[in-house]
Scaffold this active site. Structure first.
Site, PDB file in Angstrom:
ATOM      1  N   LYS A  80       1.022  -1.306  -0.186  1.00  0.00           N
ATOM      2  CA  LYS A  80      -0.012  -0.048   0.026  1.00  0.00           C
ATOM      3  C   LYS A  80       0.924   1.263   0.031  1.00  0.00           C
ATOM      4  O   LYS A  80       1.743   1.385   0.931  1.00  0.00           O
ATOM      5  CB  LYS A  80      -0.847   0.069   1.413  1.00  0.00           C
ATOM      6  N   ASP A 137      -3.323   4.540  -2.104  1.00  0.00           N
ATOM      7  CA  ASP A 137      -4.036   4.775  -0.935  1.00  0.00           C
ATOM      8  C   ASP A 137      -4.101   6.396  -0.915  1.00  0.00           C
ATOM      9  O   ASP A 137      -3.699   6.771  -0.117  1.00  0.00           O
ATOM     10  CB  ASP A 137      -3.822   3.923   0.271  1.00  0.00           C
ATOM     11  N   LYS A 173      -6.995   8.170  -0.980  1.00  0.00           N
ATOM     12  CA  LYS A 173      -8.254   8.686  -0.506  1.00  0.00           C
ATOM     13  C   LYS A 173      -8.692   9.930  -0.984  1.00  0.00           C
ATOM     14  O   LYS A 173      -8.907  10.718  -0.341  1.00  0.00           O
ATOM     15  CB  LYS A 173      -8.177   8.829   0.928  1.00  0.00           C
ATOM     16  N   ASP A 185     -12.992  15.136  -3.642  1.00  0.00           N
ATOM     17  CA  ASP A 185     -13.267  16.450  -4.081  1.00  0.00           C
ATOM     18  C   ASP A 185     -14.361  16.467  -4.877  1.00  0.00           C
ATOM     19  O   ASP A 185     -15.165  15.535  -4.798  1.00  0.00           O
ATOM     20  CB  ASP A 185     -12.037  16.955  -4.879  1.00  0.00           C
ATOM     21  N   THR A 218     -10.957   4.807  10.713  1.00  0.00           N
ATOM     22  CA  THR A 218     -11.216   4.073  12.127  1.00  0.00           C
ATOM     23  C   THR A 218     -10.530   5.017  13.270  1.00  0.00           C
ATOM     24  O   THR A 218     -10.652   4.580  14.307  1.00  0.00           O
ATOM     25  CB  THR A 218     -10.486   2.520  11.980  1.00  0.00           C
ATOM     26  N   ARG A 255       3.067  -1.306  10.685  1.00  0.00           N
ATOM     27  CA  ARG A 255       4.138  -1.462  11.483  1.00  0.00           C
ATOM     28  C   ARG A 255       4.340  -2.778  12.035  1.00  0.00           C
ATOM     29  O   ARG A 255       5.684  -2.812  12.234  1.00  0.00           O
ATOM     30  CB  ARG A 255       3.705  -0.235  12.670  1.00  0.00           C
TER      31      ARG A 255
HETATM   32  O1  C5P Z   1       0.928   0.111  10.998  1.00  0.00           O
HETATM   33  P1  C5P Z   1      -0.592  -0.035  10.930  1.00  0.00           P
HETATM   34  O2  C5P Z   1      -0.711  -1.461  10.658  1.00  0.00           O
HETATM   35  O3  C5P Z   1      -1.282   0.483  12.031  1.00  0.00           O
HETATM   36  O4  C5P Z   1      -1.100   0.604   9.365  1.00  0.00           O
HETATM   37  C1  C5P Z   1      -2.163   0.949   9.110  1.00  0.00           C
HETATM   38  C2  C5P Z   1      -2.319   1.361   7.759  1.00  0.00           C
HETATM   39  O5  C5P Z   1      -3.778   1.393   7.354  1.00  0.00           O
HETATM   40  C3  C5P Z   1      -2.032   2.793   7.770  1.00  0.00           C
HETATM   41  O6  C5P Z   1      -1.331   3.138   6.446  1.00  0.00           O
HETATM   42  C4  C5P Z   1      -3.044   3.641   7.766  1.00  0.00           C
HETATM   43  O7  C5P Z   1      -3.095   4.781   7.379  1.00  0.00           O
HETATM   44  C5  C5P Z   1      -4.069   2.678   7.137  1.00  0.00           C
HETATM   45  N1  C5P Z   1      -5.429   3.008   7.530  1.00  0.00           N
HETATM   46  C6  C5P Z   1      -6.150   2.797   8.963  1.00  0.00           C
HETATM   47  N2  C5P Z   1      -7.250   3.194   9.207  1.00  0.00           N
HETATM   48  C7  C5P Z   1      -8.386   3.480   8.104  1.00  0.00           C
HETATM   49  C8  C5P Z   1      -7.678   3.541   6.821  1.00  0.00           C
HETATM   50  C9  C5P Z   1      -6.260   3.298   6.601  1.00  0.00           C
HETATM   51  O8  C5P Z   1      -5.276   2.580   9.944  1.00  0.00           O
HETATM   52  N3  C5P Z   1      -9.563   3.357   8.481  1.00  0.00           N
END
Ligand code: C5P
Length: 231
Positions: A34, A61, A63, A66, A120, A212
């Site tokens: 992503k 991604d 998002k 507009d 989220t 992460r």
């Molecule tokens: O590091 P982690 O597993 O928390 O990363 C989750 C990824 O998903 C990040 O890139 C975050 O921006 C993305 N994301 C999220 N919740 C959302 C939409 C996207 O955590 N609702």
């Protein structure tokens, strides 16, 4: 066992060296990557070509949100890139989503088109107070999912806890892309409602976004392999 094709690794970095190392450690694994705002704004289309050259599927991604004309034009430009999935905010409205679909539907091969519902990071109380949407987060997510489905979208980004609601109301083939995934015993960071990869799979996720726990590990490939083993 977790199928590698269901895992999307979030490359949340703006450092081209870290990015290249990650891409090489993931190549041949069949996972998706992503590329979000941070990396795309820092490095541009180059990283997409780099990932594709290593055989990785790419979720761009960005998002988009507009007016319909602007989003449609942006998608037209982005669709020239070799991407496999892209997203827009459902809050941009039905017309914006319909125009988005029309642009991509005209292509020979189009990326999967996904709508962001409620982030989220948004709490129910915050949604009600700031967006003035009454009702529950689930109601709002399902409403946005219905609009996205009406606009011929392939699916939505949502929490693993909303998969069942969406699949039951919209259909089992409507895709769910779920962040908030943490293997057992791994730090949750800022994610609030988390599930393990195994739980997300059991809940019926089509794609789980994991950042992460893989990218922050000393050995990302080893962390990925541990997740694939279902731990
Ligand atoms: O590091 P982690 O597993 O928390 O990363 C989750 C990824 O998903 C990040 O890139 C975050 O921006 C993305 N994301 C999220 N919740 C959302 C939409 C996207 O955590 N609702």
């Amino acid at each position: 066992m977790i199928p590698a094709e269901k895992i999307i690794v979030a490359l949340d970095t703006q450092d081209p060296v870290i990015c290249t190392d990650l891409l090489h450690s993931l190549s041949s694994s069949k996972v998706w990557v992503k590329i979000g705002m941070e990396l795309f704004y820092a490095e541009g289309p180059r990283v997409i070509h780099e990932a594709k050259a290593l055989g990785l599927n790419v979720f761009l991604d960005l998002k988009l949100h507009d007016i319909p004309q602007t989003v449609a034009s942006a998608l037209k430009a982005l669709s020239r890139l070799p991407i496999d999935m892209i997203n827009v905010h459902a809050a941009g409205g039905l017309e914006m989503m319909q125009r988005s679909y029309e642009v991509l539907a005209g292509l020979n091969k189009r990326p999967l088109l996904i709508a962001v519902t409620q982030l989220t990071s948004t709490s129910e109380e915050q949604m009600q107070r700031e967006q003035r949407i009454s009702g529950s987060i689930q109601d709002s997510v399902l409403h946005y999912a219905h609009l996205a489905h009406q606009a011929h979208f392939d699916g939505v980004v949502c929490s693993p806890h909303e998969i069942k609601l969406i699949k039951e109301n919209i259909g089992s083939t409507f895709l769910t892309v779920t962040p908030g995934i943490r293997p057992a015993g791994v730090e949750s960071h800022d994610q609030k409602r988390i599930t393990t990869p195994r739980e997300a799979l059991a809940l019926g996720t089509d794609f789980m976004v994991i950042g992460r726990p893989i990218t922050g590990a000393k050995n990302p490939r080893e962390a990925l392999e541990t997740i694939l083993q279902g731990n």
